[in-house]
Design a protein around this motif. Sequence first.
Motif, mmCIF file in Angstrom:
data_model
loop_
_atom_site.group_PDB
_atom_site.id
_atom_site.type_symbol
_atom_site.label_atom_id
_atom_site.label_comp_id
_atom_site.label_asym_id
_atom_site.label_seq_id
_atom_site.Cartn_x
_atom_site.Cartn_y
_atom_site.Cartn_z
ATOM 1 N N ILE A 1 0.835 -1.103 0.314
ATOM 2 C CA ILE A 1 0.240 0.397 0.041
ATOM 3 C C ILE A 1 1.087 1.192 0.030
ATOM 4 C CG2 ILE A 1 -1.780 1.105 1.067
ATOM 5 C CD1 ILE A 1 -3.011 -2.075 2.305
ATOM 6 N N VAL A 2 2.219 1.397 0.655
ATOM 7 C CA VAL A 2 2.706 2.790 0.215
ATOM 8 C C VAL A 2 4.497 2.153 -0.070
ATOM 9 C CG1 VAL A 2 1.738 3.041 2.629
ATOM 10 C CG2 VAL A 2 3.761 2.231 3.089
ATOM 11 N N ASP A 3 4.924 3.082 -0.100
ATOM 12 C CA ASP A 3 6.324 2.822 -0.450
ATOM 13 C C ASP A 3 7.406 2.028 0.632
ATOM 14 O OD1 ASP A 3 5.288 2.890 -3.162
ATOM 15 O OD2 ASP A 3 5.622 5.679 -3.488
ATOM 16 N N MET A 4 8.557 2.048 -0.444
ATOM 17 C CA MET A 4 9.731 2.155 0.849
ATOM 18 C C MET A 4 9.972 3.154 1.647
ATOM 19 S SD MET A 4 11.767 -0.387 2.232
ATOM 20 C CE MET A 4 12.076 -2.018 1.563
ATOM 21 N N VAL A 5 10.204 4.331 0.941
ATOM 22 C CA VAL A 5 10.511 5.785 1.472
ATOM 23 C C VAL A 5 9.619 5.978 2.549
ATOM 24 C CG1 VAL A 5 10.479 7.952 0.935
ATOM 25 C CG2 VAL A 5 10.953 6.495 -0.718
ATOM 26 N N ASP A 6 8.581 5.498 2.908
ATOM 27 C CA ASP A 6 7.748 5.904 3.725
ATOM 28 C C ASP A 6 7.975 4.531 4.588
ATOM 29 O OD1 ASP A 6 6.263 7.960 2.200
ATOM 30 O OD2 ASP A 6 4.502 6.619 1.692
ATOM 31 N N LEU A 7 7.879 3.666 4.823
ATOM 32 C CA LEU A 7 9.060 2.794 5.633
ATOM 33 C C LEU A 7 9.967 3.290 6.685
ATOM 34 C CD1 LEU A 7 8.243 -0.174 7.219
ATOM 35 C CD2 LEU A 7 9.531 -1.265 5.117
ATOM 36 N N LEU A 8 11.057 3.550 5.232
ATOM 37 C CA LEU A 8 12.330 4.120 6.026
ATOM 38 C C LEU A 8 11.798 5.821 6.787
ATOM 39 C CD1 LEU A 8 14.581 3.279 2.746
ATOM 40 C CD2 LEU A 8 14.539 2.882 4.790
ATOM 41 N N SER A 9 11.302 6.565 6.228
ATOM 42 C CA SER A 9 10.884 7.781 6.820
ATOM 43 C C SER A 9 10.516 7.169 8.891
ATOM 44 C CB SER A 9 10.043 8.699 6.470
ATOM 45 O OG SER A 9 10.204 8.907 4.781
ATOM 46 N N GLN A 10 9.293 6.319 8.215
ATOM 47 C CA GLN A 10 9.339 5.522 10.115
ATOM 48 C C GLN A 10 9.814 5.358 10.456
ATOM 49 O OE1 GLN A 10 6.399 6.822 11.091
ATOM 50 N NE2 GLN A 10 4.998 6.926 9.529
ATOM 51 N N LYS A 11 11.150 4.149 10.106
ATOM 52 C CA LYS A 11 12.326 3.986 10.916
ATOM 53 C C LYS A 11 12.444 5.029 11.365
ATOM 54 C CE LYS A 11 12.302 -0.668 8.731
ATOM 55 N NZ LYS A 11 12.904 -2.193 7.626
ATOM 56 N N GLU A 12 12.896 5.998 10.851
ATOM 57 C CA GLU A 12 14.249 6.819 11.263
ATOM 58 C C GLU A 12 13.123 7.393 12.074
ATOM 59 O OE1 GLU A 12 16.586 10.719 9.142
ATOM 60 O OE2 GLU A 12 14.745 10.101 8.174
ATOM 61 N N ALA A 13 12.273 8.126 12.337
ATOM 62 C CA ALA A 13 11.218 8.830 13.050
ATOM 63 C C ALA A 13 11.835 8.221 14.739
ATOM 64 C CB ALA A 13 9.693 8.747 12.937
ATOM 65 N N PHE A 14 11.190 6.791 14.548
ATOM 66 C CA PHE A 14 11.350 5.305 15.776
ATOM 67 C C PHE A 14 12.338 5.460 16.234
ATOM 68 C CE2 PHE A 14 12.610 1.435 17.084
ATOM 69 C CZ PHE A 14 10.988 1.536 18.458
ATOM 70 N N LEU A 15 13.670 5.613 15.506
ATOM 71 C CA LEU A 15 14.965 5.793 16.202
ATOM 72 C C LEU A 15 15.230 7.220 16.274
ATOM 73 C CD1 LEU A 15 17.508 3.977 13.215
ATOM 74 C CD2 LEU A 15 16.620 2.830 15.271
ATOM 75 N N LYS A 16 14.592 8.249 16.263
ATOM 76 C CA LYS A 16 15.049 9.057 16.171
ATOM 77 C C LYS A 16 14.253 9.292 17.915
ATOM 78 C CE LYS A 16 14.476 14.487 15.224
ATOM 79 N NZ LYS A 16 13.907 15.208 14.718
ATOM 80 N N SER A 17 13.105 9.074 18.456
ATOM 81 C CA SER A 17 12.992 8.789 18.932
ATOM 82 C C SER A 17 12.860 8.469 20.078
ATOM 83 C CB SER A 17 10.724 8.447 18.805
ATOM 84 O OG SER A 17 10.048 9.448 17.778
ATOM 85 N N LYS A 18 13.876 6.989 19.916
ATOM 86 C CA LYS A 18 14.429 6.469 20.821
ATOM 87 C C LYS A 18 15.486 6.659 21.735
ATOM 88 C CE LYS A 18 16.579 2.206 19.038
ATOM 89 N NZ LYS A 18 17.372 1.222 18.688
ATOM 90 N N GLN A 19 16.382 7.607 20.483
ATOM 91 C CA GLN A 19 17.326 8.345 20.800
ATOM 92 C C GLN A 19 16.786 9.615 21.677
ATOM 93 O OE1 GLN A 19 20.323 7.849 19.959
ATOM 94 N NE2 GLN A 19 21.407 9.457 21.559
#
Length: 476
Positions: free
Chosen positions: A226-244
Amino acid sequence: MGFIFSNSVLILRLLKNDFRMRYTLITVAFISSSLMSQTLDKSTFIERLFEVHPFFVGQDLTSKIKRIDEASALATDEWTLGVNSQLKNETDSISSTYDDLNTHTLNVSASKSFANNGAIISLSQGWTEKRNDIESSNKKFALDYTIPLWKNKDGINLRMDADIANIEILIDGLDKQEKREQFILEKLKKFIDLSYAQEQKSINEQRLILAAEELDLTTRKYEASIVDMVDLLSQKEAFLKSKQQLLESEQELILLQHEIAILLELDSHEVYINFDLYKEYYFDIEDLRSYIFDNSRTAKIANLNKKVLQRQLLSLENKLEPDLDVNFGLSSESNGTTYLNVLQGFNPAFTVGIDLTYPIGDTKGLSSVAKNQISIDRQEQQKMEQLLSIYSQAKVLKEKIILLSEMIESNRAQIEIAKERATQEKYRYDNSNSQASLVISSQNNEQNAILNLAKTAKNYQKAVLDYRATIDSLLP
């Protein structure tokens, strides 16, 4: 509380395919950790400081020294005893009255001053015995009582040290309160910092949970094409930033917990602050200037210091007066007595007299009076300068608190806008009318707005502490 984040990260890693369970376990980890902590409110925090910190023990020791000084200043009412014994051997080579003569003299005396009226009482008893070529004994007794009628009248000079010591006890009490307030002010700011660190960590925890939820949802959408890899990578980046961000806030919290735990002699995991960071302060003083000038601890200390100078001035002026004393005496002298038989041959003689000594000039005494008066005037001037400075500081802090209160309202309005924007961006993204990056940006803006509110609230509470310390209302 240090294991909160490690537990949450472990759960997030192990349960990537089941967000609901992950969310539940993260929440349980947060709550269970909080339950293990000992809650401290502001009054409990201050009470604990009073109980365990060596600063307050040191203050008590200083007060003991002041009380010892006060006791020593009253030493004028104590008796002074004296004994003198002398043996003399002589030969009369001129008149040849005697060839060998031993004379033994013994004198015993006692004296005491009375601070309440300046009087002095003295007793003396003397014995003289002559032996060998001349055998004789002699006894002298004297009791004198002197009352000052001009200089040192009513014991004004004798009581000066005791009167000043009493005033300094009061000054020490106020000074101790002033130092306590400054000490508690410094530590309460750490208390506020810890409260803010808890709030910051809680905000970051919520952001991490939201990022995990979005990542989980995006992962499912990606797997369903339903979504592209770009969206998945953006969400992973947001998750890692939140974790940091959560790691950083947890580190700050742990450091403050350890610092305050050492301060209060508690285990670090026991330190958890129960304080409303967003509590509003209400001003209850209408005329701030008059309140400070009438009630400030600084004003009270300055007035007591002025009393010390005024008390010194009374004695300095009194010392310029002539010595006018009235004397009452009782004496007796007899022969043929012994050391042991004191009353034998007692022949009393009573005397009454007046002594007058008039000083001429006394330039040194006049100079001391003039300098003391100047010191009094300067003390009053310094007090006014200090009070004006305190009033100015309190006025500035009051305006600062009002402005920070307005900023808090502005932050809350920004939060509402940021929340609405995040909701709208999420709605658009779910309907394929927006990008994941815009959703993440709006959610980050919402988190930043909430953090800005917490920061403003922290500054607001610290300004309130400074204001209350300035007007001497911080101590419980």
